[in-house]
Design a protein around this motif. Structure first.
Motif, PDB file in Angstrom:
ATOM      1  N   GLY A 150      16.479  -2.612  -1.279  1.00 40.68           N
ATOM      2  CA  GLY A 150      16.300  -3.108   0.275  1.00 40.68           C
ATOM      3  C   GLY A 150      14.993  -3.021   0.818  1.00 40.68           C
ATOM      4  O   GLY A 150      14.986  -3.242   2.059  1.00 40.68           O
ATOM      5  N   LEU A 151      13.910  -2.892  -0.116  1.00 40.26           N
ATOM      6  CA  LEU A 151      12.601  -2.742   0.467  1.00 40.26           C
ATOM      7  C   LEU A 151      11.722  -3.975  -0.023  1.00 40.26           C
ATOM      8  O   LEU A 151      11.918  -4.145  -1.373  1.00 40.26           O
ATOM      9  CB  LEU A 151      12.291  -1.397  -0.046  1.00 40.26           C
ATOM     10  CG  LEU A 151      12.636   0.072   0.480  1.00 40.26           C
ATOM     11  CD1 LEU A 151      12.201   0.980  -0.238  1.00 40.26           C
ATOM     12  CD2 LEU A 151      12.843   0.193   2.054  1.00 40.26           C
ATOM     13  N   MET A 152      11.104  -4.459   0.615  1.00 40.98           N
ATOM     14  CA  MET A 152      10.106  -5.319   0.200  1.00 40.98           C
ATOM     15  C   MET A 152       8.784  -5.089  -0.512  1.00 40.98           C
ATOM     16  O   MET A 152       8.016  -4.345   0.168  1.00 40.98           O
ATOM     17  CB  MET A 152       9.780  -6.675   1.173  1.00 40.98           C
ATOM     18  CG  MET A 152       9.116  -7.629   0.798  1.00 40.98           C
ATOM     19  SD  MET A 152       8.653  -9.115   2.138  1.00 40.98           S
ATOM     20  CE  MET A 152      10.148  -9.560   2.117  1.00 40.98           C
ATOM     21  N   PRO A 153       8.904  -5.274  -1.792  1.00 45.53           N
ATOM     22  CA  PRO A 153       7.435  -4.936  -2.309  1.00 45.53           C
ATOM     23  C   PRO A 153       6.068  -5.628  -1.944  1.00 45.53           C
ATOM     24  O   PRO A 153       6.355  -6.895  -1.673  1.00 45.53           O
ATOM     25  CB  PRO A 153       7.574  -5.261  -3.920  1.00 45.53           C
ATOM     26  CG  PRO A 153       9.240  -5.462  -4.030  1.00 45.53           C
ATOM     27  CD  PRO A 153       9.653  -5.813  -2.610  1.00 45.53           C
ATOM     28  N   LEU A 154       5.074  -4.870  -1.759  1.00 46.86           N
ATOM     29  CA  LEU A 154       3.898  -5.253  -1.822  1.00 46.86           C
ATOM     30  C   LEU A 154       3.238  -5.815  -2.856  1.00 46.86           C
ATOM     31  O   LEU A 154       3.274  -4.992  -3.778  1.00 46.86           O
ATOM     32  CB  LEU A 154       2.988  -4.365  -0.906  1.00 46.86           C
ATOM     33  CG  LEU A 154       1.519  -4.836  -0.698  1.00 46.86           C
ATOM     34  CD1 LEU A 154       1.501  -6.032   0.218  1.00 46.86           C
ATOM     35  CD2 LEU A 154       0.854  -3.724  -0.038  1.00 46.86           C
ATOM     36  N   ASP A 155       2.953  -7.119  -3.408  1.00 49.00           N
ATOM     37  CA  ASP A 155       2.489  -7.540  -4.591  1.00 49.00           C
ATOM     38  C   ASP A 155       1.220  -7.620  -4.728  1.00 49.00           C
ATOM     39  O   ASP A 155       0.527  -8.476  -3.931  1.00 49.00           O
ATOM     40  CB  ASP A 155       3.386  -8.815  -4.979  1.00 49.00           C
ATOM     41  CG  ASP A 155       3.107  -9.380  -6.253  1.00 49.00           C
ATOM     42  OD1 ASP A 155       2.436  -8.756  -7.093  1.00 49.00           O
ATOM     43  OD2 ASP A 155       3.165 -10.448  -6.489  1.00 49.00           O
ATOM     44  N   LEU A 156       0.294  -6.920  -5.475  1.00 43.12           N
ATOM     45  CA  LEU A 156      -1.207  -7.128  -5.303  1.00 43.12           C
ATOM     46  C   LEU A 156      -1.733  -7.546  -6.762  1.00 43.12           C
ATOM     47  O   LEU A 156      -2.366  -6.559  -7.370  1.00 43.12           O
ATOM     48  CB  LEU A 156      -2.020  -5.837  -4.905  1.00 43.12           C
ATOM     49  CG  LEU A 156      -1.281  -5.436  -3.282  1.00 43.12           C
ATOM     50  CD1 LEU A 156      -1.754  -3.880  -3.177  1.00 43.12           C
ATOM     51  CD2 LEU A 156      -1.983  -6.465  -2.338  1.00 43.12           C
ATOM     52  N   PRO A 157      -1.598  -8.478  -7.092  1.00 47.39           N
ATOM     53  CA  PRO A 157      -2.023  -8.755  -8.442  1.00 47.39           C
ATOM     54  C   PRO A 157      -3.730  -8.934  -8.549  1.00 47.39           C
ATOM     55  O   PRO A 157      -4.419  -9.347  -7.802  1.00 47.39           O
ATOM     56  CB  PRO A 157      -1.722 -10.449  -8.838  1.00 47.39           C
ATOM     57  CG  PRO A 157      -1.342 -11.111  -7.495  1.00 47.39           C
ATOM     58  CD  PRO A 157      -0.913  -9.899  -6.640  1.00 47.39           C
ATOM     59  N   MET A 158      -4.065  -8.695  -9.713  1.00 51.17           N
ATOM     60  CA  MET A 158      -5.676  -8.410  -9.881  1.00 51.17           C
ATOM     61  C   MET A 158      -6.368  -9.736  -9.757  1.00 51.17           C
ATOM     62  O   MET A 158      -5.845 -10.674 -10.555  1.00 51.17           O
ATOM     63  CB  MET A 158      -5.992  -7.692 -11.165  1.00 51.17           C
ATOM     64  CG  MET A 158      -7.462  -7.525 -11.413  1.00 51.17           C
ATOM     65  SD  MET A 158      -7.839  -6.771 -12.946  1.00 51.17           S
ATOM     66  CE  MET A 158      -6.931  -5.266 -13.145  1.00 51.17           C
ATOM     67  N   LEU A 159      -7.003  -9.767  -9.163  1.00 52.84           N
ATOM     68  CA  LEU A 159      -7.928 -11.286  -9.002  1.00 52.84           C
ATOM     69  C   LEU A 159      -9.261 -11.225  -9.835  1.00 52.84           C
ATOM     70  O   LEU A 159      -9.625 -12.030 -10.425  1.00 52.84           O
ATOM     71  CB  LEU A 159      -8.296 -11.692  -7.561  1.00 52.84           C
ATOM     72  CG  LEU A 159      -6.988 -11.664  -6.500  1.00 52.84           C
ATOM     73  CD1 LEU A 159      -7.499 -12.195  -5.193  1.00 52.84           C
ATOM     74  CD2 LEU A 159      -6.121 -12.926  -7.204  1.00 52.84           C
ATOM     75  N   THR A 160      -9.985  -9.886  -9.731  1.00 45.73           N
ATOM     76  CA  THR A 160     -11.062  -9.855 -10.246  1.00 45.73           C
ATOM     77  C   THR A 160     -11.036  -8.537 -10.932  1.00 45.73           C
ATOM     78  O   THR A 160     -10.625  -7.241 -10.373  1.00 45.73           O
ATOM     79  CB  THR A 160     -12.457  -9.700  -9.612  1.00 45.73           C
ATOM     80  OG1 THR A 160     -12.431 -10.899  -8.766  1.00 45.73           O
ATOM     81  CG2 THR A 160     -13.727  -9.580 -10.099  1.00 45.73           C
ATOM     82  N   ALA A 161     -11.417  -8.424 -12.383  1.00 46.32           N
ATOM     83  CA  ALA A 161     -11.370  -6.899 -13.298  1.00 46.32           C
ATOM     84  C   ALA A 161     -12.746  -6.448 -13.071  1.00 46.32           C
ATOM     85  O   ALA A 161     -13.704  -7.072 -13.144  1.00 46.32           O
ATOM     86  CB  ALA A 161     -11.018  -7.367 -14.682  1.00 46.32           C
ATOM     87  N   TYR A 162     -12.825  -5.184 -12.553  1.00 46.82           N
ATOM     88  CA  TYR A 162     -13.988  -4.157 -12.934  1.00 46.82           C
ATOM     89  C   TYR A 162     -13.602  -3.128 -13.670  1.00 46.82           C
ATOM     90  O   TYR A 162     -12.673  -2.189 -13.547  1.00 46.82           O
ATOM     91  CB  TYR A 162     -14.386  -3.657 -11.319  1.00 46.82           C
ATOM     92  CG  TYR A 162     -14.623  -4.632 -10.210  1.00 46.82           C
ATOM     93  CD1 TYR A 162     -15.728  -5.187 -10.237  1.00 46.82           C
ATOM     94  CD2 TYR A 162     -13.460  -5.317  -9.503  1.00 46.82           C
ATOM     95  CE1 TYR A 162     -16.073  -6.317  -9.465  1.00 46.82           C
ATOM     96  CE2 TYR A 162     -13.909  -6.205  -8.561  1.00 46.82           C
ATOM     97  CZ  TYR A 162     -15.049  -6.776  -8.419  1.00 46.82           C
ATOM     98  OH  TYR A 162     -15.215  -7.789  -7.490  1.00 46.82           O
ATOM     99  N   ARG A 163     -14.290  -2.972 -14.813  1.00 42.23           N
ATOM    100  CA  ARG A 163     -14.222  -1.915 -15.832  1.00 42.23           C
ATOM    101  C   ARG A 163     -15.242  -0.931 -15.518  1.00 42.23           C
ATOM    102  O   ARG A 163     -16.342  -0.721 -15.426  1.00 42.23           O
ATOM    103  CB  ARG A 163     -14.550  -2.536 -17.092  1.00 42.23           C
ATOM    104  CG  ARG A 163     -14.430  -1.484 -18.339  1.00 42.23           C
ATOM    105  CD  ARG A 163     -13.728  -1.811 -19.424  1.00 42.23           C
ATOM    106  NE  ARG A 163     -13.791  -0.874 -20.506  1.00 42.23           N
ATOM    107  CZ  ARG A 163     -13.295   0.092 -20.771  1.00 42.23           C
ATOM    108  NH1 ARG A 163     -12.612   0.842 -19.736  1.00 42.23           N
ATOM    109  NH2 ARG A 163     -13.338   0.786 -21.744  1.00 42.23           N
ATOM    110  N   ILE A 164     -14.485   0.395 -15.119  1.00 46.10           N
ATOM    111  CA  ILE A 164     -14.959   1.581 -14.772  1.00 46.10           C
ATOM    112  C   ILE A 164     -14.714   2.457 -16.007  1.00 46.10           C
ATOM    113  O   ILE A 164     -13.549   2.933 -16.219  1.00 46.10           O
ATOM    114  CB  ILE A 164     -14.361   2.225 -13.702  1.00 46.10           C
ATOM    115  CG1 ILE A 164     -14.834   1.244 -12.138  1.00 46.10           C
ATOM    116  CG2 ILE A 164     -15.366   3.753 -13.293  1.00 46.10           C
ATOM    117  CD1 ILE A 164     -14.251   1.741 -10.968  1.00 46.10           C
ATOM    118  N   ASP A 165     -15.840   2.762 -16.577  1.00 44.28           N
ATOM    119  CA  ASP A 165     -15.547   3.552 -17.786  1.00 44.28           C
ATOM    120  C   ASP A 165     -15.858   5.160 -17.256  1.00 44.28           C
ATOM    121  O   ASP A 165     -16.699   5.917 -17.677  1.00 44.28           O
ATOM    122  CB  ASP A 165     -16.525   3.624 -18.988  1.00 44.28           C
ATOM    123  CG  ASP A 165     -16.444   4.140 -20.177  1.00 44.28           C
ATOM    124  OD1 ASP A 165     -15.360   4.687 -20.105  1.00 44.28           O
ATOM    125  OD2 ASP A 165     -17.470   4.027 -20.962  1.00 44.28           O
TER     126      ASP A 165
END
Length: 152
Positions: A128-143
């Motif tokens: 009964g809760l609406m999910p916030l959808d945040l797909p990745m637009l730009t990948a940043y690789r942090i090692d």
């Protein structure tokens, strides 16, 4: 927490890559000059102590299908129940509570974006809760890694 030598060696040497072979723990033991039983016991001890949270691969999500970061604004009294429900979905990698209006965050993965959208719709129906959808637009690789030093 005071880590013993083998624990420090395992973390220092393998936090950025385990051996890619049929018997990775055996290879880890060979590299460190100990027995595989010692490696397994050490990893188990670190897991039980909460020092180690995960052993596993990190995939380039775009090569393995689709994923999204999602969040729900869950009433405090329902947080545990909703978190347990969300964790039952095989598409959910992990979820965690945050101090924010959106207080339950999780990562969804699936074969394609349409699958992710169907799971989000099902989660909305189930909770009964609406999910916030945040797909990745730009990948940043942090090692990110932590050298513990003096591990040899």
């Amino acid at each position: 927490m005071n880590l013993d030598l083998l624990s420090r060696q395992l973390i220092d040497r393998f936090q950025h890559g385990m051996p890619l072979c049929a018997e990775p723990y055996k290879e880890m033991a060979r590299i460190l000059g100990c027995r595989v039983g010692q490696v397994m016991a050490c990893l188990e001890e670190m897991d039980q102590a909460g020092t180690l949270s995960r052993i596993g691969p990190v995939f380039e999500h775009s090569r393995a299908g689709a994923s999204t970061l999602a969040a729900l604004a869950v009433p405090a009294e329902r947080l545990q129940q909703v978190a347990e429900h969300v964790s039952q979905y095989p598409e959910v990698n992990h979820n965690y509570a945050r101090e924010h209006f959106y207080n339950l965050w999780f990562v969804l993965t699936g074969p394609d974006r349409q699958h992710i959208e169907r799971v989000l719709e099902q989660l909305e129906k189930d909770t009964g809760l609406m999910p916030l959808d945040l797909p990745m637009l730009t990948a940043y690789r942090i090692d990110l890694g932590f050298a513990l030093g003096e591990s040899s």
